[in-house]
Design a protein around this motif. Structure first.
Motif: not given
Length: 262
Positions: A33, A37, A40, A61, A63, A246
């Motif tokens: 994870d 994260s 990206n 994840y 945003t 995340p």
């Protein structure tokens, strides 16, 4: 079976694959994870199989609100092309009777995809260590003969301890019993490593001895050790080893205690 989410099939030739084993404390999954994260990474597809318990959920994840509405599945593949890095994140337990089938699926996919090396992030029960495993740090590694040929110097420089083989019958000194590889709580780790040795795959296992509970610190420890080897982050930046947590981690232990209880 790998199913691409792009118009064309992605090429993994020469990529490093990082994947977790579903093991004690979910340390490998939490570490993955952090990688996805922080870097990206882009989702390029998923593995469709009946070996994992079927489940789906929102984007871990996300945003923004639009991203959060994406549907995600138990086994997804992400890439960071500039680093030649691919990640397989596994979010569901393996069906108990299909562990061997799932290992075979992974081995055949790794071979067909042309990955240069595979790193499995795993964990093992701390309370089942024997005396020699109590020495040093809780990190251990395993490496197949195929990968050892090209990575022996790098692993020696890192100073990690190889996973010790233990007696099949602790306390008994019998010359006829060979020490065995034993990874309690490690899920498919041992089987996948053994299969990879047989199939001449370049595979390494990084595992941490730990206990069930809040395993976030263990995930940071494991991913930092991985970064020491693979150099995933820019170590010349003002904030080295700055991993991005995340949003889904806010729900690791569920929502808060309902005030109505009091």
């Amino acid at each position: 079976m790998f199913i691409s989410s792009q118009n064309s099939e992605p090429s993994f030739k020469g990529f490093t694959l990082v994947m977790p084993a579903v093991a004690v404390g979910n340390v490998g999954q939490l570490a993955v994870d952090l990688i996805v994260s922080t870097l990206n990474m882009s989702r390029v597809g998923h593995i469709h199989t009946d070996c994992l318990i079927p489940m789906a959920g929102n984007n871990p994840y996300a945003t923004c609100k639009e991203d959060a509405e994406e549907l995600h599945t138990p086994a997804e593949v992400y890439t960071a092309a500039e680093l030649k890095l691919a990640v397989l994140q596994i979010r569901a337990p393996i069906v108990q009777t299909k562990s061997k089938k799932f290992r075979q699926l992974l081995v055949s996919w790794i071979k067909a995809s042309g990955f240069s090396r595979t790193v499995v992030l795993s964990s093992s029960h701390a309370y089942q260590r024997d005396d020699q495993q109590l020495q040093g740090t809780p990190l251990r590694y395993l490496v197949t003969p195929s990968l050892l040929k090209v990575s022996a110097d790098a692993l020696k420089e890192l100073g990690w301890r190889e996973m010790e083989r233990v007696s099949a019958f602790p306390g008994l000194t019998d010359a006829n019993t060979e020490p065995r590889l034993y990874i309690p709580g490690g899920g498919i780790t041992k089987g996948l490593y053994t299969d990879s040795c047989t199939e001449d795959l370049s595979l390494a296992v990084l595992l941490l001895f730990c206990s069930e509970g809040d395993n976030i610190p263990d995930a940071f420890t494991l991913v930092n050790h991985l970064n020491d080897w693979l150099q995933l982050l820019d170590n010349h930046s003002p904030e080295p080893n700055k991993w991005k947590i995340p949003p889904s981690w806010n729900l690791l232990f569920g929502s808060g205690i309902p005030p109505a209880l009091f």
